[in-house]
Design a protein around this motif. Structure first.
Motif, PDB file in Angstrom:
ATOM      1  N   TYR A 187       0.832  -1.211   0.000  1.00 52.02           N
ATOM      2  CA  TYR A 187       0.000   0.000   0.000  1.00 52.02           C
ATOM      3  C   TYR A 187       0.864   1.259   0.000  1.00 52.02           C
ATOM      4  O   TYR A 187       0.614   2.200  -0.744  1.00 52.02           O
ATOM      5  N   GLN A 188       1.926   1.265   0.813  1.00 46.14           N
ATOM      6  CA  GLN A 188       2.793   2.445   0.877  1.00 46.14           C
ATOM      7  C   GLN A 188       3.481   2.684  -0.463  1.00 46.14           C
ATOM      8  O   GLN A 188       3.587   3.821  -0.910  1.00 46.14           O
ATOM      9  N   LYS A 189       3.952   1.617  -1.100  1.00 42.09           N
ATOM     10  CA  LYS A 189       4.620   1.779  -2.396  1.00 42.09           C
ATOM     11  C   LYS A 189       3.628   2.246  -3.450  1.00 42.09           C
ATOM     12  O   LYS A 189       3.965   3.032  -4.332  1.00 42.09           O
ATOM     13  N   PRO A 234      -1.355  -7.770  -5.021  1.00 43.14           N
ATOM     14  CA  PRO A 234      -2.216  -8.533  -5.931  1.00 43.14           C
ATOM     15  C   PRO A 234      -2.772  -7.590  -7.008  1.00 43.14           C
ATOM     16  O   PRO A 234      -3.167  -6.456  -6.710  1.00 43.14           O
ATOM     17  N   ILE A 235      -2.795  -8.031  -8.247  1.00 44.21           N
ATOM     18  CA  ILE A 235      -3.234  -7.184  -9.356  1.00 44.21           C
ATOM     19  C   ILE A 235      -4.668  -6.699  -9.152  1.00 44.21           C
ATOM     20  O   ILE A 235      -5.014  -5.594  -9.548  1.00 44.21           O
ATOM     21  N   ARG A 265      -8.372  -2.185  -8.574  1.00 46.45           N
ATOM     22  CA  ARG A 265      -9.432  -1.538  -7.795  1.00 46.45           C
ATOM     23  C   ARG A 265      -9.005  -0.139  -7.367  1.00 46.45           C
ATOM     24  O   ARG A 265      -9.772   0.814  -7.466  1.00 46.45           O
ATOM     25  N   TRP A 266      -7.758   0.011  -6.887  1.00 47.79           N
ATOM     26  CA  TRP A 266      -7.264   1.329  -6.460  1.00 47.79           C
ATOM     27  C   TRP A 266      -7.208   2.298  -7.627  1.00 47.79           C
ATOM     28  O   TRP A 266      -7.576   3.460  -7.490  1.00 47.79           O
ATOM     29  N   GLU A 267      -6.753   1.822  -8.791  1.00 46.59           N
ATOM     30  CA  GLU A 267      -6.697   2.701  -9.971  1.00 46.59           C
ATOM     31  C   GLU A 267      -8.102   3.164 -10.363  1.00 46.59           C
ATOM     32  O   GLU A 267      -8.301   4.318 -10.727  1.00 46.59           O
ATOM     33  N   GLN A 268      -9.076   2.245 -10.300  1.00 46.54           N
ATOM     34  CA  GLN A 268     -10.466   2.623 -10.594  1.00 46.54           C
ATOM     35  C   GLN A 268     -10.973   3.647  -9.589  1.00 46.54           C
ATOM     36  O   GLN A 268     -11.644   4.619  -9.957  1.00 46.54           O
ATOM     37  N   HIS A 320      -9.499   6.966 -10.372  1.00 49.37           N
ATOM     38  CA  HIS A 320     -10.167   7.522 -11.556  1.00 49.37           C
ATOM     39  C   HIS A 320     -11.538   8.106 -11.200  1.00 49.37           C
ATOM     40  O   HIS A 320     -11.915   9.166 -11.703  1.00 49.37           O
ATOM     41  N   HIS A 321     -12.264   7.425 -10.321  1.00 50.12           N
ATOM     42  CA  HIS A 321     -13.608   7.881  -9.928  1.00 50.12           C
ATOM     43  C   HIS A 321     -13.586   8.801  -8.708  1.00 50.12           C
ATOM     44  O   HIS A 321     -14.645   9.164  -8.187  1.00 50.12           O
ATOM     45  N   GLN A 322     -12.388   9.144  -8.245  1.00 51.55           N
ATOM     46  CA  GLN A 322     -12.193  10.037  -7.105  1.00 51.55           C
ATOM     47  C   GLN A 322     -12.862   9.510  -5.830  1.00 51.55           C
ATOM     48  O   GLN A 322     -13.433  10.265  -5.051  1.00 51.55           O
ATOM     49  N   THR A 323     -12.786   8.204  -5.636  1.00 57.54           N
ATOM     50  CA  THR A 323     -13.326   7.586  -4.420  1.00 57.54           C
ATOM     51  C   THR A 323     -12.243   6.884  -3.615  1.00 57.54           C
ATOM     52  O   THR A 323     -12.557   6.213  -2.637  1.00 57.54           O
TER      53      THR A 323
END
Length: 71
Positions: free
Chosen positions: A25-27, A51-52, A57-60, A63-66
């Motif tokens: 998470y930190q990286k 895990p990919i 999920r984080w990238e999404q 993108h959705h600012q959530t």
């Protein structure tokens, strides 16, 4: 390393346990500098540790600012 061949990330003494969730998470959070291009080192490390499905999920969420983290 040749293109397509990544070496494992070096040991980070701040994360000595087998569970590398916090390190991952930190990286991921550190992957961007002042520019919008991801730092190659952090990109490789979080892709090696995380895990990919988490990264996707984080990238999404970004993108959705959530995304709950501070980017």
């Amino acid at each position: 390393a040749p293109q397509g061949k990544w070496t494992p990330p070096p040991l980070d003494p701040r994360f000595p346990n087998q569970n590398q969730t916090r390190n991952c998470y930190q990286k991921f959070l550190a992957r961007r500098g002042k520019s919008t291009q991801p730092c190659e080192y952090y990109f490789r490390v979080y892709h090696s540790l995380c895990p990919i499905s988490w990264v996707q999920r984080w990238e999404q969420q970004i993108h959705h600012q959530t995304f709950a983290g501070k980017i």
